[in-house]
Design a protein around this motif. Structure first.
Motif, short mmCIF file in Angstrom:
data_model
loop_
_atom_site.label_atom_id
_atom_site.label_comp_id
_atom_site.label_asym_id
_atom_site.label_seq_id
_atom_site.Cartn_x
_atom_site.Cartn_y
_atom_site.Cartn_z
N GLY A 1 -7.47 -28.83 -37.13
CA GLY A 1 -7.10 -29.82 -36.12
C GLY A 1 -7.02 -31.20 -36.74
O GLY A 1 -7.51 -31.42 -37.84
N VAL A 2 -6.37 -32.11 -36.01
CA VAL A 2 -6.21 -33.47 -36.51
C VAL A 2 -6.66 -34.44 -35.42
O VAL A 2 -6.31 -34.27 -34.25
CB VAL A 2 -4.73 -33.76 -36.86
N ILE A 3 -7.47 -35.43 -35.82
CA ILE A 3 -7.86 -36.48 -34.87
C ILE A 3 -7.31 -37.80 -35.38
O ILE A 3 -7.48 -38.14 -36.56
CB ILE A 3 -9.40 -36.55 -34.71
N LEU A 4 -6.64 -38.54 -34.51
CA LEU A 4 -6.14 -39.87 -34.87
C LEU A 4 -7.14 -40.87 -34.31
O LEU A 4 -7.38 -40.90 -33.09
CB LEU A 4 -4.77 -40.11 -34.22
N SER A 5 -7.72 -41.69 -35.17
CA SER A 5 -8.77 -42.61 -34.71
C SER A 5 -8.17 -43.77 -33.93
O SER A 5 -6.96 -43.94 -33.87
CB SER A 5 -9.53 -43.16 -35.91
N GLY A 6 -9.05 -44.61 -33.41
CA GLY A 6 -8.62 -45.87 -32.81
C GLY A 6 -8.33 -46.87 -33.92
O GLY A 6 -8.44 -46.54 -35.11
N GLY A 7 -7.98 -48.07 -33.54
CA GLY A 7 -7.70 -49.09 -34.54
C GLY A 7 -7.32 -50.39 -33.87
O GLY A 7 -6.97 -50.41 -32.69
N PRO A 8 -7.39 -51.50 -34.63
CA PRO A 8 -7.17 -52.82 -34.03
C PRO A 8 -5.70 -53.15 -33.76
O PRO A 8 -5.41 -54.09 -33.03
CB PRO A 8 -7.75 -53.77 -35.07
N ALA A 9 -4.77 -52.40 -34.34
CA ALA A 9 -3.36 -52.80 -34.25
C ALA A 9 -2.77 -52.48 -32.88
O ALA A 9 -3.37 -51.78 -32.06
CB ALA A 9 -2.55 -52.07 -35.32
N SER A 10 -1.59 -53.03 -32.64
CA SER A 10 -0.81 -52.67 -31.47
C SER A 10 0.40 -51.92 -32.02
O SER A 10 0.94 -52.30 -33.05
CB SER A 10 -0.38 -53.95 -30.75
N VAL A 11 0.83 -50.85 -31.33
CA VAL A 11 1.91 -50.04 -31.88
C VAL A 11 3.19 -50.83 -32.10
O VAL A 11 4.02 -50.46 -32.92
CB VAL A 11 2.24 -48.80 -31.00
N TYR A 12 3.34 -51.97 -31.39
CA TYR A 12 4.57 -52.75 -31.53
C TYR A 12 4.47 -53.80 -32.63
O TYR A 12 5.46 -54.41 -32.99
CB TYR A 12 4.91 -53.45 -30.21
N ALA A 13 3.24 -54.00 -33.16
CA ALA A 13 3.08 -55.06 -34.17
C ALA A 13 3.82 -54.67 -35.44
O ALA A 13 3.94 -53.49 -35.77
CB ALA A 13 1.60 -55.26 -34.47
N GLU A 14 4.30 -55.71 -36.14
CA GLU A 14 5.01 -55.45 -37.38
C GLU A 14 4.03 -54.83 -38.39
O GLU A 14 2.89 -55.29 -38.52
CB GLU A 14 5.54 -56.77 -37.93
N GLY A 15 4.45 -53.79 -39.03
CA GLY A 15 3.59 -53.15 -40.04
C GLY A 15 2.49 -52.29 -39.45
O GLY A 15 1.57 -51.88 -40.16
N ALA A 16 2.52 -52.06 -38.14
CA ALA A 16 1.47 -51.23 -37.52
C ALA A 16 1.48 -49.84 -38.16
O ALA A 16 2.54 -49.29 -38.44
CB ALA A 16 1.72 -51.12 -36.02
N PRO A 17 0.28 -49.29 -38.43
CA PRO A 17 0.24 -47.98 -39.10
C PRO A 17 0.88 -46.89 -38.23
O PRO A 17 0.78 -46.92 -37.00
CB PRO A 17 -1.25 -47.72 -39.32
N THR A 18 1.52 -45.96 -38.89
CA THR A 18 2.28 -44.92 -38.16
C THR A 18 1.67 -43.53 -38.43
O THR A 18 0.68 -43.41 -39.13
CB THR A 18 3.74 -44.92 -38.62
N LEU A 19 2.32 -42.52 -37.87
CA LEU A 19 1.86 -41.15 -38.05
C LEU A 19 2.91 -40.39 -38.86
O LEU A 19 4.08 -40.36 -38.48
CB LEU A 19 1.68 -40.49 -36.68
N LYS A 20 2.46 -39.80 -39.97
CA LYS A 20 3.41 -39.02 -40.77
C LYS A 20 3.78 -37.75 -40.03
O LYS A 20 2.87 -37.02 -39.57
CB LYS A 20 2.76 -38.64 -42.11
N PRO A 21 5.06 -37.43 -39.93
CA PRO A 21 5.47 -36.25 -39.15
C PRO A 21 4.87 -34.95 -39.69
O PRO A 21 4.70 -33.98 -38.95
CB PRO A 21 6.99 -36.24 -39.27
N GLU A 22 4.50 -34.93 -40.98
CA GLU A 22 3.91 -33.71 -41.56
C GLU A 22 2.69 -33.25 -40.78
O GLU A 22 2.39 -32.07 -40.71
CB GLU A 22 3.46 -33.94 -43.01
N TRP A 23 1.96 -34.22 -40.21
CA TRP A 23 0.73 -33.85 -39.49
C TRP A 23 1.07 -33.03 -38.25
O TRP A 23 0.40 -32.06 -37.94
CB TRP A 23 -0.10 -35.07 -39.14
N LEU A 24 2.13 -33.47 -37.53
CA LEU A 24 2.50 -32.73 -36.32
C LEU A 24 3.12 -31.39 -36.69
O LEU A 24 3.03 -30.42 -35.95
CB LEU A 24 3.48 -33.55 -35.46
#
Ligand code: XMP
Length: 518
Positions: free
Chosen positions: A48-71
């Protein structure tokens, strides 16, 4: 190899806690930066995979993303807070800034029937800590819980095997949070829950053998628990002839500490122990320095110099390996090449010296504790046969007594402090108080006071005792000694330690004080 739950670290202060909770359930959890793909995992199979929380906002420039390999792995995915928003955003939903920023405690009402929420009451208190919220869900998703402020609190897309939580199940402020993690790990990911430290020991031994082959390993033994356990693990993994332990006695250690560590490692079969007596060098570097930061730098720089020189001097082949006791938390906190998403980054000596960085890049650093937490290191030490007294010792700072002798450090002051420290710790153990405190030690302030002994006036050192209770050293409370113990310990110190005529007890908490005085 153990079954593994991957935790992608989006920078939340709670990421490590998620890993702890999963491991407490008997399932191996590994934290990876979001830039890494599934090939980086050391455990397998991935459950299984858990995506943690984090300080960024998904719309912020450079916000960390999810690699499709995980899905694409086809295993269940759980997004927590930023993790949920990222899933929603990248799968076609809409995330918006919260109007009433939902921080702190909230009430959540959940719908019956979702496996993630099994066993939950209709309403439960939860801990929220993010400004953004999911407004529109991606196709195939349903809201299965809502907060009292009307925010989507839990979502499920069972057909796609994806779940998400806007709140934090890993913190104690979400009392029934562990139930959710259990539901995910066992009910949804179908983990067996049979991981324990014995597996870690076996896996790490194998990894070390593969990494090192038959080349020599120099193990840097500081005198602390972490590097001692790392060396004990090396001894389990490799023939003793391959292992060279290097210990620098800085003269800033507690009494008999170097000997204790050496004896216990020899008892486990260590053959080559190189003890470097470097007291003079350290004292020379400290001479004339009384500013705490200047002292810390002098000590740190001397360690690095002596270590580099002595590693050279061992004359081992140039393809030798270096082993050190770096913990999981050291690597994460140092932002070492991976978890650059963390907000607070602290550089540890052993992670970042030029020598270590170069060797690490060449793949020649062995770090047997790199996947485990402090209390797991202690347990591993016991499993490996180290004495409980050694394994359970209180934390001791890298610069040692150099920052507990306040002001300029001299050999005479160190001797006095070592003696006081020895009496104090011996008394705590005798009185069964050692483990009632998180850390206890003596400090030698740069102060003398007038006293009377027999018919004579004395003018001698004041010593301060410090004992604190804490969880992680970040905050601390003074330990409330029963007076009779403190009186008796003080009497023994002034009777036995020459040069001391007064004992005071430090009653400050952290903050505003720190645990150490310098
Ligand atoms: P403070 O004094 O900051 O200490 O409240 C918190 C905890 O960290 C330990 N400490 C250190 N540990 N190197 C270390 O390895 C250091 O330079 C250092 N300074 C403080 C301290 O003993 C306490 O456990």
């Amino acid at each position: 190899m153990p079954e593994v739950i991957a935790i992608l670290d989006y920078g939340s202060q709670y990421t490590r806690l998620i890993a702890r909770r999963v491991r407490e359930l008997g399932v191996y959890a590994e934290i990876l930066p979001p830039t890494a793909g599934p090939e980086r995992l050391t455990g397998s199979p991935l459950k299984g995979v858990i995506l943690s929380g984090g300080p960024a906002s998904v719309y912020a420039e450079g916000a960390p993303t999810l690699k499709p390999e995980w899905l694409a792995q086809g295993v269940p995915v759980l997004g927590i807070c930023y993790g949920l928003q990222l899933l929603a955003h990248s799968l076609g939903g809409k995330v918006v800034p919260g109007t009433s920023r939902e921080y702190g405690l909230a009430e959540v009402t959940s719908r019956d029937g979702d496996p993630l929420l099994a066993g939950w009451a209709a309403t439960e208190p939860v801990w929220m800590s993010h400004g953004d919220r999911v407004e529109t869900l991606p196709a195939g998703f349903a809201a299965v819980a809502t907060s009292d402020a009307g925010v989507v609190a839990a979502v499920a897309a069972p057909d796609r095997r994806i779940w998400g939580l806007q709140f934090h199940p890993e913190v104690t402020h979400t009392p029934a949070g562990t139930q959710l993690l259990k539901n995910f790990v066992f009910g949804i990911c179908e983990c067996k829950g049979d991981w324990d430290l014995g597996d870690y020991l076996d896996a790490m031994s194998r990894e070390i053998r593969e990494q090192v082959g038959d080349r020599p390993v120099i193990s840097l033994v500081s005198g602390g628990v972490d590097s001692t356990v790392a060396t004990a693990l090396l001894l389990r993994a490799l023939p003793a002839d391959q292992i060279h332990a290097l210990h620098i006695d800085s003269g800033l250690m507690r009494r008999s500490e170097s000997r204790q560590v050496m004896d216990s490692l020899k008892a486990l079969g260590l053959k080559h122990f190189h003890l470097v007596e470097a007291e003079n060098e350290f004292l020379a570097a400290l001479a004339g320095k009384s500013d705490p930061e200047a002292k810390r730098h002098a000590i740190g720089d001397t360690f690095i110099e002596v270590q580099a020189r002595e590693v050279e001097r061992l004359g081992l082949p140039s393809d030798s390996f270096l082993c050190q006791g770096t913990l999981y938390t050291d690597l994460i906190e140092s932002g070492h090449g991976e978890h650059g998403t963390s907000a607070s980054i602290k550089t540890h000596h052993n992670v970042g010296t030029a020598q270590i960085v170069a060797l690490r890049e060449a793949g020649r650093v062995v770090e047997p504790n790199k996947g485990i937490f402090k209390d797991e290191v202690r347990e591993l030490g016991r499993k490996l046969g180290l004495a409980p007294d050694l394994v359970d010792r209180h934390p001791f700072p890298g610069p040692g007594l150099g920052i507990r002798v306040l002001g300029e450090v001299t050999r005479e002051k160190l001797e006095i402090l070592r003696h006081v420290d020895e009496v104090f710790v011996e008394e705590l153990r005798k009185r069964d108080l050692y483990h009632a405190t998180w850390q206890a030690f003596a400090v030698l302030p740069d102060a003398r006071s007038v006293g009377v002994m027999g018919d004579f006036r004395t003018y001698e050192h004041v010593v301060a005792l410090r004992a604190v209770q804490s969880v992680d050293g970040m905050t601390a409370d003074c330990y409330a000694f029963p007076w009779e113990h403190l009186f008796a310990i003080s009497r023994r110190i002034t009777n036995e330690v020459r040069g001391v005529n007064r004992v005071v007890y430090d009653v400050s908490s952290k903050p505003p004080s720190t645990i150490e005085w310098e």
